[in-house]
Write a protein that holds these residues in place. Structure first.
Motif, PDB file in Angstrom:
ATOM      1  N   LEU A   5       0.843  -1.199   0.000  1.00 20.95           N
ATOM      2  CA  LEU A   5       0.000   0.000   0.000  1.00 20.95           C
ATOM      3  C   LEU A   5       0.879   1.250   0.000  1.00 20.95           C
ATOM      4  CD1 LEU A   5      -2.615  -1.135   2.659  1.00 20.95           C
ATOM      5  CD2 LEU A   5      -3.086  -0.639   0.250  1.00 20.95           C
ATOM      6  N   PRO A   6       0.314   2.409  -0.339  1.00 17.09           N
ATOM      7  CA  PRO A   6       1.105   3.643  -0.341  1.00 17.09           C
ATOM      8  C   PRO A   6       1.735   3.968   1.015  1.00 17.09           C
ATOM      9  CG  PRO A   6      -0.992   4.014  -1.439  1.00 17.09           C
ATOM     10  CD  PRO A   6      -1.039   2.630  -0.858  1.00 17.09           C
ATOM     11  N   ASN A   7       1.139   3.495   2.114  1.00 17.32           N
ATOM     12  CA  ASN A   7       1.705   3.765   3.437  1.00 17.32           C
ATOM     13  C   ASN A   7       2.836   2.795   3.796  1.00 17.32           C
ATOM     14  OD1 ASN A   7       0.373   1.393   4.057  1.00 17.32           O
ATOM     15  ND2 ASN A   7      -1.109   2.318   5.466  1.00 17.32           N
ATOM     16  N   GLY A   8       3.211   1.902   2.858  1.00 21.83           N
ATOM     17  CA  GLY A   8       4.310   0.969   3.079  1.00 21.83           C
ATOM     18  C   GLY A   8       3.889  -0.370   3.634  1.00 21.83           C
ATOM     19  N   TYR A  19      -8.175  -0.807   4.513  1.00 24.26           N
ATOM     20  CA  TYR A  19      -7.426   0.379   4.128  1.00 24.26           C
ATOM     21  C   TYR A  19      -8.395   1.544   3.992  1.00 24.26           C
ATOM     22  CZ  TYR A  19      -4.307   3.422   1.434  1.00 24.26           C
ATOM     23  OH  TYR A  19      -3.544   4.476   0.995  1.00 24.26           O
ATOM     24  N   ASP A  20      -8.061   2.656   4.604  1.00 29.67           N
ATOM     25  CA  ASP A  20      -8.910   3.857   4.605  1.00 29.67           C
ATOM     26  C   ASP A  20     -10.340   3.550   5.025  1.00 29.67           C
ATOM     27  OD1 ASP A  20      -7.010   5.732   3.974  1.00 29.67           O
ATOM     28  OD2 ASP A  20      -7.433   5.729   1.812  1.00 29.67           O
ATOM     29  N   GLY A  21     -10.506   2.700   6.037  1.00 28.94           N
ATOM     30  CA  GLY A  21     -11.815   2.381   6.580  1.00 28.94           C
ATOM     31  C   GLY A  21     -12.624   1.394   5.756  1.00 28.94           C
ATOM     32  N   VAL A  22     -12.058   0.853   4.692  1.00 27.99           N
ATOM     33  CA  VAL A  22     -12.766  -0.110   3.853  1.00 27.99           C
ATOM     34  C   VAL A  22     -12.124  -1.484   4.059  1.00 27.99           C
ATOM     35  CG1 VAL A  22     -13.374  -0.752   1.482  1.00 27.99           C
ATOM     36  CG2 VAL A  22     -13.274   1.659   2.134  1.00 27.99           C
ATOM     37  N   SER A  23     -12.961  -2.501   4.280  1.00 30.51           N
ATOM     38  CA  SER A  23     -12.475  -3.873   4.436  1.00 30.51           C
ATOM     39  C   SER A  23     -12.478  -4.573   3.083  1.00 30.51           C
ATOM     40  CB  SER A  23     -13.362  -4.655   5.401  1.00 30.51           C
ATOM     41  OG  SER A  23     -13.279  -4.090   6.697  1.00 30.51           O
ATOM     42  N   LEU A  40      -6.048   2.376  -5.791  1.00 35.34           N
ATOM     43  CA  LEU A  40      -5.722   2.414  -4.363  1.00 35.34           C
ATOM     44  C   LEU A  40      -4.246   2.731  -4.117  1.00 35.34           C
ATOM     45  CD1 LEU A  40      -7.764  -0.654  -3.060  1.00 35.34           C
ATOM     46  CD2 LEU A  40      -8.303   1.763  -2.766  1.00 35.34           C
ATOM     47  N   GLY A  41      -3.463   2.795  -5.180  1.00 33.63           N
ATOM     48  CA  GLY A  41      -2.030   3.060  -5.027  1.00 33.63           C
ATOM     49  C   GLY A  41      -1.231   1.831  -4.626  1.00 33.63           C
TER      50      GLY A  41
END
Length: 185
Positions: A5-8, A19-23, A40-41
């Motif tokens: 993911l973009p956050n590593g 991710y971002d509140g979505v399962s 989603l990156g």
């Protein structure tokens, strides 16, 4: 390392994630398209190249190999070389002891081979000690020359391969002094 993911955060396959509140279900990565992942990156991060753990600790943040201490490796590989030589010589030690004990001399070829093992050990250790860094040591130890030792003359050697136009090896048998009648009786 698979998808990231973009956050590593790494996303292993077949594991549900959020991710971002979505399962997302466990099979989402397998069923998603490249466009879905791009939205989603999510990117594919290839695994780092394998490395020889005998010589390196792994990779640093810049992707460079982290070498183990060269001096310790020189000592370790020198000792290992001596152990290998001792292992090669041990099965014939009794012949040398028998000569000292009752005068029964071993085959001169055996004594020459034992001396060749000792010389090869010295040559290998000298080459190990002459290395200046871990990369050079690794190249020598994993190269073609290090694992080669003189062949024990008391051990049976593999039969030569059959001649290309003689897949059954019959011509070799005849050339060794046998006749076809002797072979097939």
């Amino acid at each position: 390392m698979p998808y990231q993911l973009p956050n590593g955060r790494t996303l292993p396959l077949d594991v549900a994630w959020e991710y971002d509140g979505v399962s997302y279900p466990a099979n989402w990565l397998r069923l998603s398209t490249q466009l879905d992942r791009d939205r989603l990156g999510i990117v594919w991060v290839p695994d780092s190249q394998p490395y020889d753990q005998r010589f390196y600790w792994g990779y640093d943040a810049d992707g460079n190999l982290i070498p183990k201490d060269h001096a310790q490796l020189v000592e370790q590989w020198s000792n290992q070389t001596r152990v290998t030589a001792g292992t090669l010589l041990a099965p014939t030690d009794w012949l040398i002891i028998r000569e000292a004990d009752n005068g029964t001399a071993p085959d001169p070829a055996l004594k020459t081979w034992r001396q060749d093992i000792r010389l090869a050990t010295g040559t290998k250790i000298a080459a190990i000690v002459a290395t200046t860094d871990t990369a050079e040591l690794a190249a020598y130890v994993t190269g073609a020359n290090y694992p080669v030792w003189p062949v024990d003359p008391t051990q049976p050697q593999p039969d030569p391969a059959p001649l290309p136009d003689d897949p059954d090896g019959l011509q070799q048998l005849v050339n060794d002094g046998s006749s076809v009648d002797q072979v097939f009786g």
